[in-house]
Design an enzyme around this catalytic site. Structure first.
Site, PDB file in Angstrom:
ATOM      1  N   SER A  14     -81.062 -20.314  75.691  1.00  0.00           N
ATOM      2  CA  SER A  14     -81.662 -19.309  76.562  1.00  0.00           C
ATOM      3  C   SER A  14     -81.017 -19.430  77.929  1.00  0.00           C
ATOM      4  O   SER A  14     -80.585 -20.518  78.331  1.00  0.00           O
ATOM      5  CB  SER A  14     -83.168 -19.522  76.684  1.00  0.00           C
ATOM      6  OG  SER A  14     -83.721 -18.711  77.708  1.00  0.00           O
TER       7      SER A  14
ATOM      8  N   LYS B 214     -84.638 -25.616  76.351  1.00  0.00           N
ATOM      9  CA  LYS B 214     -83.430 -24.838  76.140  1.00  0.00           C
ATOM     10  C   LYS B 214     -82.214 -25.464  76.832  1.00  0.00           C
ATOM     11  O   LYS B 214     -81.081 -25.307  76.381  1.00  0.00           O
ATOM     12  CB  LYS B 214     -83.645 -23.397  76.611  1.00  0.00           C
ATOM     13  CG  LYS B 214     -84.597 -22.612  75.710  1.00  0.00           C
ATOM     14  CD  LYS B 214     -84.122 -22.606  74.262  1.00  0.00           C
ATOM     15  CE  LYS B 214     -84.986 -21.732  73.368  1.00  0.00           C
ATOM     16  NZ  LYS B 214     -84.510 -21.692  71.968  1.00  0.00           N
TER      17      LYS B 214
ATOM     18  N   LEU C 139     -84.964 -12.009  66.705  1.00  0.00           N
ATOM     19  CA  LEU C 139     -83.517 -12.183  66.828  1.00  0.00           C
ATOM     20  C   LEU C 139     -82.916 -12.787  65.567  1.00  0.00           C
ATOM     21  O   LEU C 139     -81.799 -12.429  65.170  1.00  0.00           O
ATOM     22  CB  LEU C 139     -83.209 -13.069  68.032  1.00  0.00           C
ATOM     23  CG  LEU C 139     -83.651 -12.556  69.402  1.00  0.00           C
ATOM     24  CD1 LEU C 139     -83.227 -13.527  70.496  1.00  0.00           C
ATOM     25  CD2 LEU C 139     -83.096 -11.161  69.670  1.00  0.00           C
TER      26      LEU C 139
ATOM     27  N   TYR D  31     -90.374 -25.076  78.578  1.00  0.00           N
ATOM     28  CA  TYR D  31     -89.459 -24.210  77.834  1.00  0.00           C
ATOM     29  C   TYR D  31     -88.048 -24.309  78.402  1.00  0.00           C
ATOM     30  O   TYR D  31     -87.074 -24.455  77.651  1.00  0.00           O
ATOM     31  CB  TYR D  31     -89.950 -22.762  77.877  1.00  0.00           C
ATOM     32  CG  TYR D  31     -89.005 -21.799  77.192  1.00  0.00           C
ATOM     33  CD1 TYR D  31     -88.947 -21.730  75.804  1.00  0.00           C
ATOM     34  CD2 TYR D  31     -88.166 -20.968  77.927  1.00  0.00           C
ATOM     35  CE1 TYR D  31     -88.079 -20.853  75.169  1.00  0.00           C
ATOM     36  CE2 TYR D  31     -87.297 -20.094  77.312  1.00  0.00           C
ATOM     37  CZ  TYR D  31     -87.248 -20.034  75.927  1.00  0.00           C
ATOM     38  OH  TYR D  31     -86.371 -19.168  75.297  1.00  0.00           O
TER      39      TYR D  31
END
Length: 367
Positions: free
Chosen positions: A256, A275, A120, A271
């Site tokens: 995210s 985020k 990305l 994770y």
């Protein structure tokens, strides 16, 4: 309220290493009418609130504890794989020949993108060039990959007639975003080269999936260091340069959808937490720096078909199907789906937008 039906149809995408799949939606029906077996239930992915009764092993919104996804080793990536198309029918790059909103232009802006060797971040660096920037810095942990990506960007736009020879200057810098001194040195190199930083995108990040009780402590610290500390160090150094010049600037943190929801079926508590921290960091910095005319926003992608996710999903096709089936738009996102959000938040088009979180997730967090 709608539930996902069990009808699947393959939809191949040109130029991609795997096909995404579509699902159709149907009104939720009574438990007595629900099928006792379906592709979703066989994959232990619930399609309605009756799934717990139909499948004793997979209650609604269950996490599969057998899923373990370590961060891929460099050797697992395909050589030259950037994670997005640079040729073929998927690429829609060209100078505008019709009227368009001028405030979306990145002309005369110095743009910095972390984690831009591939994936990305690489796409966003190229998007800045596509939107008019001629001064771009690509930061990546792998210095050789960063320099190679910078050279490829310039060469691509020149060879495709999108820039004159020497019009775009793009530099590649090796930067460990989890290391404060490395970040300081990298941003000094950007300022020494281009004189300033106008826009920053923090795309460097990692994801690993282990059940919480088995998540290794060293991996947890590494994930937090890259995703959270790295985002902060880079945002801080960019802001310090903007404040030094008393100049406006934009910072786009890449979060995210996992910062706003709990993903199933794979376990990824650390994770998700990292985020969520990035998303709230954007909000907090936006308020703190608002009167400095430094805008800080967040983009929260959903399941995207990046170089990283392709490595992960090639290991586990069933997980790929689950991701698709749980997304209302019934496909994985293409990296190109993030280009508009990136330019909107980085450009003057969003001059009164700060502290925002734009979710680009195909509707996943709405269900």
């Amino acid at each position: 309220m709608f539930a996902r039906s069990a009808t699947l149809k393959a939809l191949p995408r040109a130029g991609r290493s795997f096909a995404t799949q579509a699902v159709r939606f149907a009104p939720r029906v009574a438990a007595a009418a629900a099928p006792t077996s379906s592709p979703l239930s066989r994959r232990k992915v619930s399609s309605s609130s009756t799934a717990a009764a139909d499948n004793k092993e997979a209650p609604f919104a269950a996490v599969r504890e057998d899923i373990q996804i370590p961060y891929p080793d460099e050797t697992e990536y395909k050589p030259g794989e950037l994670g997005h198309s640079t040729d073929g029918p998927d690429v829609d790059v060209g100078r505008h020949t019709r009227r368009t909103l001028a405030s979306f232009s990145m002309t005369d802006k110095v743009c910095v993108v972390t984690g831009a060797g591939r994936g990305l971040g690489n796409l966003m660096a190229r998007t800045f060039a596509e939107s008019g920037s001629n001064a771009i810095a690509i930061l990546d942990l792998d210095e050789n990959l960063a320099k190679e990506a910078a050279n490829d960007l310039v060469q691509w736009f020149e060879e495709h007639g999108q820039a004159k020879k020497g019009e775009i200057k793009c530099i590649g810098i090796g930067c460990d975003v989890a290391n404060e001194e490395s970040v300081k040195a990298s941003f000094k190199q950007v300022v020494d080269t281009f004189g300033r930083v106008d826009s920053l995108v923090t795309a460097a990040g990692i994801v690993e999936n282990f059940v919480a009780t088995e998540y290794p402590g060293d991996r947890f610290r590494k994930l937090m260091a890259i995703n959270v500390e790295g985002s902060f160090y880079c945002a801080r150094e960019a802001a310090k340069d903007m404040m030094r010049r008393d100049a406006a600037g934009t910072i786009v943190l890449i979060g995210s959808m996992s910062g706003a929801c709990v993903n199933i079926p794979q376990p990824q508590t650390p994770y998700n937490a990292s985020k969520a921290a990035v998303r709230h960091m954007a909000s907090s910095l936006a308020v703190e720096w608002a009167q400095k005319n430094i805008r800080v926003n967040c983009i929260s992608p959903g399941y995207m078909a990046t170089a990283l996710t392709r490595v992960i999903l090639d290991r586990d096709p069933e997980l790929r199907d689950a991701w698709v089936n749980l997304t209302p738009m019934a496909r994985l996102g293409e990296p190109e789906d993030l280009k508009g959000a990136c330019i909107y938040l980085a450009s003057d088009a969003s001059a009164f937008t700060t502290g925002a979180d734009i979710r680009v997730d195909g509707g996943y967090t709405l269900t």
